[in-house]
Design a protein around this motif. Structure first.
Motif, PDB file in Angstrom:
ATOM      1  N   MET A   1      23.850 -14.706  -8.708  1.00  0.00           N
ATOM      2  CA  MET A   1      24.284 -15.614  -9.758  1.00  0.00           C
ATOM      3  C   MET A   1      23.089 -16.341 -10.332  1.00  0.00           C
ATOM      4  N   ALA A   2      22.751 -16.124 -11.611  1.00  0.00           N
ATOM      5  CA  ALA A   2      21.580 -16.708 -12.242  1.00  0.00           C
ATOM      6  C   ALA A   2      21.979 -17.976 -12.972  1.00  0.00           C
ATOM      7  N   ASP A   3      21.215 -19.060 -12.731  1.00  0.00           N
ATOM      8  CA  ASP A   3      21.443 -20.328 -13.389  1.00  0.00           C
ATOM      9  C   ASP A   3      20.384 -20.531 -14.448  1.00  0.00           C
ATOM     10  N   ALA A   4      20.624 -21.496 -15.309  1.00  0.00           N
ATOM     11  CA  ALA A   4      19.681 -21.787 -16.379  1.00  0.00           C
ATOM     12  C   ALA A   4      18.406 -22.371 -15.790  1.00  0.00           C
ATOM     13  N   PRO A   5      17.240 -22.167 -16.449  1.00  0.00           N
ATOM     14  CA  PRO A   5      15.992 -22.730 -15.944  1.00  0.00           C
ATOM     15  C   PRO A   5      16.071 -24.247 -15.886  1.00  0.00           C
ATOM     16  N   GLY A   6      15.520 -24.802 -14.809  1.00  0.00           N
ATOM     17  CA  GLY A   6      15.515 -26.241 -14.645  1.00  0.00           C
ATOM     18  C   GLY A   6      16.767 -26.792 -13.987  1.00  0.00           C
ATOM     19  N   THR A   7      17.703 -25.944 -13.567  1.00  0.00           N
ATOM     20  CA  THR A   7      18.911 -26.406 -12.905  1.00  0.00           C
ATOM     21  C   THR A   7      18.890 -25.964 -11.449  1.00  0.00           C
ATOM     22  N   ALA A   8      19.544 -26.765 -10.620  1.00  0.00           N
ATOM     23  CA  ALA A   8      19.594 -26.443  -9.195  1.00  0.00           C
ATOM     24  C   ALA A   8      20.532 -25.254  -8.972  1.00  0.00           C
ATOM     25  N   PRO A   9      20.197 -24.336  -8.065  1.00  0.00           N
ATOM     26  CA  PRO A   9      21.060 -23.187  -7.815  1.00  0.00           C
ATOM     27  C   PRO A   9      22.401 -23.618  -7.240  1.00  0.00           C
ATOM     28  N   ARG A  10      23.470 -22.976  -7.694  1.00  0.00           N
ATOM     29  CA  ARG A  10      24.809 -23.302  -7.230  1.00  0.00           C
ATOM     30  C   ARG A  10      25.215 -22.362  -6.106  1.00  0.00           C
ATOM     31  N   VAL A  11      25.940 -22.903  -5.155  1.00  0.00           N
ATOM     32  CA  VAL A  11      26.439 -22.125  -4.025  1.00  0.00           C
ATOM     33  C   VAL A  11      27.930 -21.918  -4.240  1.00  0.00           C
ATOM     34  N   ARG A  12      28.355 -20.660  -4.241  1.00  0.00           N
ATOM     35  CA  ARG A  12      29.767 -20.362  -4.481  1.00  0.00           C
ATOM     36  C   ARG A  12      30.597 -20.793  -3.283  1.00  0.00           C
ATOM     37  N   PRO A  13      31.625 -21.631  -3.492  1.00  0.00           N
ATOM     38  CA  PRO A  13      32.451 -22.061  -2.353  1.00  0.00           C
ATOM     39  C   PRO A  13      33.350 -20.931  -1.876  1.00  0.00           C
ATOM     40  N   SER A  14      33.830 -21.094  -0.673  1.00  0.00           N
ATOM     41  CA  SER A  14      34.654 -20.045  -0.067  1.00  0.00           C
ATOM     42  C   SER A  14      35.991 -19.897  -0.774  1.00  0.00           C
ATOM     43  N   VAL A  15      36.500 -20.982  -1.378  1.00  0.00           N
ATOM     44  CA  VAL A  15      37.797 -20.871  -2.054  1.00  0.00           C
ATOM     45  C   VAL A  15      37.713 -19.937  -3.260  1.00  0.00           C
ATOM     46  N   VAL A  16      36.576 -19.936  -3.950  1.00  0.00           N
ATOM     47  CA  VAL A  16      36.414 -19.035  -5.098  1.00  0.00           C
ATOM     48  C   VAL A  16      36.282 -17.590  -4.623  1.00  0.00           C
ATOM     49  N   THR A  17      35.534 -17.378  -3.556  1.00  0.00           N
ATOM     50  CA  THR A  17      35.388 -16.024  -3.013  1.00  0.00           C
ATOM     51  C   THR A  17      36.728 -15.471  -2.536  1.00  0.00           C
ATOM     52  N   LEU A  18      37.504 -16.313  -1.835  1.00  0.00           N
ATOM     53  CA  LEU A  18      38.818 -15.875  -1.361  1.00  0.00           C
ATOM     54  C   LEU A  18      39.758 -15.592  -2.526  1.00  0.00           C
ATOM     55  N   SER A  19      39.695 -16.411  -3.569  1.00  0.00           N
ATOM     56  CA  SER A  19      40.533 -16.179  -4.739  1.00  0.00           C
ATOM     57  C   SER A  19      40.195 -14.842  -5.405  1.00  0.00           C
ATOM     58  N   SER A  20      38.916 -14.517  -5.488  1.00  0.00           N
ATOM     59  CA  SER A  20      38.520 -13.246  -6.100  1.00  0.00           C
ATOM     60  C   SER A  20      39.012 -12.054  -5.289  1.00  0.00           C
ATOM     61  N   TRP A  21      38.929 -12.153  -3.962  1.00  0.00           N
ATOM     62  CA  TRP A  21      39.432 -11.059  -3.127  1.00  0.00           C
ATOM     63  C   TRP A  21      40.941 -10.913  -3.256  1.00  0.00           C
ATOM     64  N   LEU A  22      41.654 -12.025  -3.426  1.00  0.00           N
ATOM     65  CA  LEU A  22      43.100 -11.937  -3.614  1.00  0.00           C
ATOM     66  C   LEU A  22      43.443 -11.293  -4.955  1.00  0.00           C
ATOM     67  N   LEU A  23      42.658 -11.595  -5.983  1.00  0.00           N
ATOM     68  CA  LEU A  23      42.882 -10.943  -7.271  1.00  0.00           C
ATOM     69  C   LEU A  23      42.651  -9.433  -7.184  1.00  0.00           C
ATOM     70  N   ILE A  24      41.625  -9.042  -6.448  1.00  0.00           N
ATOM     71  CA  ILE A  24      41.375  -7.609  -6.257  1.00  0.00           C
ATOM     72  C   ILE A  24      42.516  -6.969  -5.464  1.00  0.00           C
ATOM     73  N   LEU A  25      43.056  -7.699  -4.482  1.00  0.00           N
ATOM     74  CA  LEU A  25      44.193  -7.186  -3.717  1.00  0.00           C
ATOM     75  C   LEU A  25      45.408  -6.973  -4.628  1.00  0.00           C
TER      76      LEU A  25
END
Length: 263
Positions: A1-25
Protein backbone atom coordinates in the motif's frame (compact mmCIF):
# COMPACT_ATOMS: atom_id res chain seq x y z
CA UNK A 1 0.00 0.00 0.00
CA UNK A 2 1.68 3.23 -1.20
CA UNK A 3 1.02 6.48 0.64
CA UNK A 4 1.62 10.01 -0.53
CA UNK A 5 5.12 11.47 0.02
CA UNK A 6 5.52 13.11 3.39
CA UNK A 7 2.80 11.02 5.09
CA UNK A 8 3.26 8.34 7.70
CA UNK A 9 2.69 4.78 6.44
CA UNK A 10 -0.70 3.33 7.36
CA UNK A 11 -1.14 -0.11 8.87
CA UNK A 12 -4.21 -2.00 7.67
CA UNK A 13 -6.33 -3.09 10.66
CA UNK A 14 -7.48 -6.65 10.99
CA UNK A 15 -11.15 -5.70 10.62
CA UNK A 16 -10.52 -4.48 7.06
CA UNK A 17 -8.55 -7.61 6.16
CA UNK A 18 -11.29 -9.85 7.58
CA UNK A 19 -13.95 -7.89 5.71
CA UNK A 20 -12.09 -8.35 2.42
CA UNK A 21 -11.79 -12.10 2.95
CA UNK A 22 -15.52 -12.28 3.69
CA UNK A 23 -16.28 -10.42 0.47
CA UNK A 24 -14.13 -12.91 -1.45
CA UNK A 25 -15.99 -15.75 0.29
CA UNK A 26 -19.31 -14.29 -0.85
CA UNK A 27 -17.96 -14.07 -4.40
CA UNK A 28 -16.91 -17.74 -4.30
CA UNK A 29 -20.36 -18.72 -3.03
CA UNK A 30 -21.93 -16.76 -5.87
CA UNK A 31 -19.88 -18.74 -8.40
CA UNK A 32 -20.74 -22.09 -6.73
CA UNK A 33 -24.42 -21.17 -6.60
CA UNK A 34 -24.23 -20.24 -10.28
CA UNK A 35 -22.80 -23.65 -11.16
CA UNK A 36 -25.52 -25.40 -9.15
CA UNK A 37 -28.27 -23.37 -10.83
CA UNK A 38 -26.92 -24.00 -14.34
CA UNK A 39 -26.76 -27.73 -13.65
CA UNK A 40 -30.54 -27.91 -13.24
CA UNK A 41 -31.70 -25.16 -15.62
CA UNK A 42 -32.47 -27.72 -18.32
CA UNK A 43 -34.62 -29.76 -15.94
CA UNK A 44 -36.55 -26.68 -14.86
CA UNK A 45 -37.17 -25.76 -18.48
CA UNK A 46 -38.54 -29.23 -19.29
CA UNK A 47 -40.87 -29.17 -16.27
CA UNK A 48 -42.26 -25.75 -17.19
CA UNK A 49 -42.68 -26.78 -20.83
CA UNK A 50 -44.79 -29.81 -19.81
CA UNK A 51 -46.75 -27.82 -17.25
CA UNK A 52 -47.72 -25.03 -19.63
CA UNK A 53 -48.22 -27.17 -22.74
CA UNK A 54 -51.53 -26.45 -24.44
CA UNK A 55 -52.21 -23.35 -22.31
CA UNK A 56 -52.23 -19.65 -23.10
CA UNK A 57 -48.78 -19.33 -21.41
CA UNK A 58 -47.09 -22.03 -23.47
CA UNK A 59 -43.97 -19.88 -24.00
CA UNK A 60 -43.42 -19.29 -20.26
CA UNK A 61 -40.72 -21.98 -20.17
CA UNK A 62 -38.57 -20.10 -22.66
CA UNK A 63 -39.02 -16.86 -20.74
CA UNK A 64 -37.98 -18.57 -17.52
CA UNK A 65 -34.94 -20.05 -19.26
CA UNK A 66 -33.76 -16.67 -20.57
CA UNK A 67 -34.35 -15.15 -17.14
CA UNK A 68 -32.19 -17.86 -15.53
CA UNK A 69 -29.30 -17.20 -17.93
CA UNK A 70 -29.53 -13.43 -17.32
CA UNK A 71 -29.54 -13.99 -13.57
CA UNK A 72 -26.47 -16.23 -13.87
CA UNK A 73 -24.54 -13.57 -15.81
CA UNK A 74 -25.55 -10.90 -13.28
CA UNK A 75 -24.39 -13.11 -10.41
CA UNK A 76 -21.03 -13.59 -12.10
CA UNK A 77 -20.62 -9.82 -12.49
CA UNK A 78 -21.50 -9.31 -8.83
CA UNK A 79 -18.88 -11.87 -7.83
CA UNK A 80 -16.16 -10.18 -9.90
CA UNK A 81 -17.14 -6.80 -8.49
CA UNK A 82 -16.86 -8.05 -4.91
CA UNK A 83 -13.34 -9.35 -5.52
CA UNK A 84 -12.23 -6.02 -7.02
CA UNK A 85 -13.76 -4.09 -4.12
CA UNK A 86 -12.05 -6.36 -1.60
CA UNK A 87 -8.65 -5.64 -3.15
CA UNK A 88 -9.29 -1.89 -3.25
CA UNK A 89 -10.49 -1.88 0.35
CA UNK A 90 -7.21 -3.44 1.41
CA UNK A 91 -5.44 -0.43 -0.13
CA UNK A 92 -7.50 2.05 1.87
CA UNK A 93 -9.64 3.45 -0.96
CA UNK A 94 -12.61 5.15 0.68
CA UNK A 95 -14.55 5.28 -2.61
CA UNK A 96 -14.40 1.49 -2.83
CA UNK A 97 -15.72 1.19 0.72
CA UNK A 98 -18.75 3.33 -0.18
CA UNK A 99 -19.29 1.27 -3.33
CA UNK A 100 -19.08 -1.89 -1.24
CA UNK A 101 -21.88 -0.66 0.99
CA UNK A 102 -24.09 0.17 -2.01
CA UNK A 103 -23.38 -3.02 -3.96
CA UNK A 104 -23.46 -5.14 -0.82
CA UNK A 105 -26.81 -3.70 0.21
CA UNK A 106 -28.35 -4.58 -3.16
CA UNK A 107 -26.88 -8.09 -3.05
CA UNK A 108 -28.06 -8.52 0.55
CA UNK A 109 -31.64 -7.73 -0.42
CA UNK A 110 -31.54 -10.05 -3.44
CA UNK A 111 -29.98 -12.92 -1.49
CA UNK A 112 -32.33 -12.44 1.43
CA UNK A 113 -35.37 -12.41 -0.85
CA UNK A 114 -34.27 -15.57 -2.63
CA UNK A 115 -33.57 -17.28 0.67
CA UNK A 116 -36.97 -16.30 2.03
CA UNK A 117 -38.67 -17.64 -1.09
CA UNK A 118 -36.86 -20.95 -0.75
CA UNK A 119 -37.76 -21.30 2.91
CA UNK A 120 -41.46 -20.64 2.24
CA UNK A 121 -41.67 -23.37 -0.39
CA UNK A 122 -41.06 -21.50 -3.65
CA UNK A 123 -44.11 -21.29 -5.95
CA UNK A 124 -46.87 -21.81 -3.39
CA UNK A 125 -50.17 -20.07 -2.89
CA UNK A 126 -52.66 -18.76 -5.38
CA UNK A 127 -55.19 -20.63 -7.45
CA UNK A 128 -55.61 -21.73 -11.01
CA UNK A 129 -56.07 -18.96 -13.56
CA UNK A 130 -57.92 -20.03 -16.70
CA UNK A 131 -56.31 -23.02 -18.35
CA UNK A 132 -52.93 -22.61 -16.57
CA UNK A 133 -51.81 -24.90 -13.71
CA UNK A 134 -51.65 -23.55 -10.17
CA UNK A 135 -48.32 -22.53 -8.55
CA UNK A 136 -48.65 -25.45 -6.12
CA UNK A 137 -48.85 -27.87 -9.03
CA UNK A 138 -45.75 -26.36 -10.68
CA UNK A 139 -43.81 -26.50 -7.42
CA UNK A 140 -44.78 -30.13 -6.90
CA UNK A 141 -43.50 -31.03 -10.38
CA UNK A 142 -40.24 -29.16 -9.75
CA UNK A 143 -39.70 -30.95 -6.43
CA UNK A 144 -40.22 -34.31 -8.12
CA UNK A 145 -37.86 -33.54 -11.04
CA UNK A 146 -35.01 -31.76 -9.23
CA UNK A 147 -32.32 -33.72 -7.33
CA UNK A 148 -32.91 -34.19 -3.62
CA UNK A 149 -29.74 -32.27 -2.72
CA UNK A 150 -30.60 -29.17 -4.74
CA UNK A 151 -32.89 -27.39 -2.28
CA UNK A 152 -30.77 -27.98 0.89
CA UNK A 153 -27.53 -26.96 -0.86
CA UNK A 154 -29.15 -23.88 -2.36
CA UNK A 155 -30.52 -22.78 1.01
CA UNK A 156 -27.22 -23.42 2.80
CA UNK A 157 -25.18 -21.44 0.29
CA UNK A 158 -27.65 -18.56 0.45
CA UNK A 159 -27.58 -18.47 4.25
CA UNK A 160 -23.77 -18.50 4.47
CA UNK A 161 -23.47 -15.81 1.81
CA UNK A 162 -26.04 -13.63 3.58
CA UNK A 163 -24.27 -13.82 6.96
CA UNK A 164 -20.80 -13.31 5.47
CA UNK A 165 -21.96 -10.28 3.49
CA UNK A 166 -23.62 -8.73 6.52
CA UNK A 167 -20.49 -9.22 8.63
CA UNK A 168 -18.27 -7.72 5.92
CA UNK A 169 -20.41 -4.59 5.69
CA UNK A 170 -20.45 -4.14 9.46
CA UNK A 171 -16.67 -4.54 9.77
CA UNK A 172 -16.11 -1.73 7.27
CA UNK A 173 -18.11 0.63 9.50
CA UNK A 174 -16.11 0.05 12.72
CA UNK A 175 -13.96 2.91 14.18
CA UNK A 176 -10.66 1.23 13.29
CA UNK A 177 -11.78 0.94 9.69
CA UNK A 178 -12.81 4.61 9.68
CA UNK A 179 -9.31 5.65 10.77
CA UNK A 180 -7.74 3.53 8.06
CA UNK A 181 -9.91 4.91 5.27
CA UNK A 182 -9.52 8.52 6.43
CA UNK A 183 -7.20 10.55 4.18
CA UNK A 184 -3.77 10.85 5.90
CA UNK A 185 -2.40 14.27 6.73
CA UNK A 186 0.93 15.32 5.27
CA UNK A 187 3.70 15.29 7.90
CA UNK A 188 7.05 17.09 8.17
CA UNK A 189 9.72 15.58 5.96
CA UNK A 190 13.34 16.07 7.19
CA UNK A 191 15.95 17.29 4.69
CA UNK A 192 17.98 14.69 2.87
CA UNK A 193 21.59 14.45 4.16
CA UNK A 194 24.00 15.96 1.63
CA UNK A 195 21.27 17.75 -0.27
CA UNK A 196 21.71 21.32 -1.48
CA UNK A 197 20.10 24.13 0.47
CA UNK A 198 18.61 27.11 -1.34
CA UNK A 199 20.73 30.26 -1.42
CA UNK A 200 19.74 33.24 0.69
CA UNK A 201 17.90 35.85 -1.36
CA UNK A 202 19.63 39.19 -1.92
CA UNK A 203 18.38 42.49 -0.56
CA UNK A 204 16.35 44.61 -2.93
CA UNK A 205 18.06 47.72 -4.30
CA UNK A 206 21.64 46.44 -4.06
CA UNK A 207 23.60 46.49 -7.35
CA UNK A 208 25.33 43.41 -8.56
CA UNK A 209 29.10 43.44 -9.15
CA UNK A 210 31.13 41.31 -11.52
CA UNK A 211 33.55 38.80 -10.15
CA UNK A 212 37.34 39.41 -10.27
CA UNK A 213 40.09 36.85 -10.40
CA UNK A 214 42.12 36.25 -7.29
CA UNK A 215 45.82 37.20 -7.01
CA UNK A 216 47.13 33.65 -7.37
CA UNK A 217 44.81 32.28 -10.01
CA UNK A 218 42.21 31.26 -7.45
CA UNK A 219 38.68 30.96 -8.74
CA UNK A 220 36.81 34.20 -8.83
CA UNK A 221 34.21 34.99 -6.20
CA UNK A 222 31.71 37.82 -6.32
CA UNK A 223 32.54 40.71 -3.95
CA UNK A 224 30.38 41.35 -0.95
CA UNK A 225 27.52 43.80 -1.46
CA UNK A 226 28.71 47.40 -0.97
CA UNK A 227 32.41 46.73 -1.72
CA UNK A 228 33.94 48.87 -4.58
CA UNK A 229 35.85 47.10 -7.35
CA UNK A 230 39.63 46.72 -6.83
CA UNK A 231 42.03 49.38 -8.13
CA UNK A 232 44.20 48.91 -11.17
CA UNK A 233 47.83 47.77 -10.72
CA UNK A 234 50.28 50.50 -9.70
CA UNK A 235 48.06 52.64 -7.52
CA UNK A 236 44.91 54.63 -7.97
CA UNK A 237 43.11 54.63 -11.28
CA UNK A 238 44.12 57.58 -13.55
CA UNK A 239 41.92 60.60 -13.69
CA UNK A 240 40.08 61.54 -16.82
CA UNK A 241 42.44 62.99 -19.48
CA UNK A 242 45.70 61.67 -17.93
CA UNK A 243 47.81 58.90 -19.49
CA UNK A 244 48.27 55.74 -17.53
CA UNK A 245 51.28 55.39 -15.29
CA UNK A 246 54.32 53.52 -16.51
CA UNK A 247 55.98 50.74 -14.61
CA UNK A 248 57.06 52.03 -11.21
CA UNK A 249 56.12 55.67 -11.99
CA UNK A 250 53.45 58.10 -11.18
CA UNK A 251 50.53 58.87 -13.35
CA UNK A 252 51.39 61.40 -16.09
CA UNK A 253 55.24 61.30 -15.52
CA UNK A 254 57.48 61.23 -18.66
CA UNK A 255 60.62 59.19 -18.59
CA UNK A 256 63.51 59.30 -21.09
CA UNK A 257 64.44 56.11 -22.78
CA UNK A 258 67.45 54.35 -21.28
CA UNK A 259 70.63 54.14 -23.42
CA UNK A 260 71.54 50.75 -24.82
CA UNK A 261 74.15 48.72 -22.92
CA UNK A 262 77.83 49.34 -23.76
CA UNK A 263 77.38 52.91 -24.96
Amino acid sequence: MADAPGTAPRVRPSVVTLSSWLLILVAVIQVVNLIVALSVVGTVRDVLTDAYAGTSAEGAADIAYVFSIATAILSLLFAAGLVVLALLNNRGKNASRITTWVLGGILFCCTGGGLLTGLTGGMTGGGTTGDMPSPDEIQRRLDDALPSWYTPVNLLLGLVALLALLAALILLALPKANEFFRKPKAGWEPPVPGGAYPAAPGHPGEPSYPSYPGPTGDPAYPPAPGTPPPSTPGGQPPSAGQPPAGPGGQPGERRDPEPPPGS
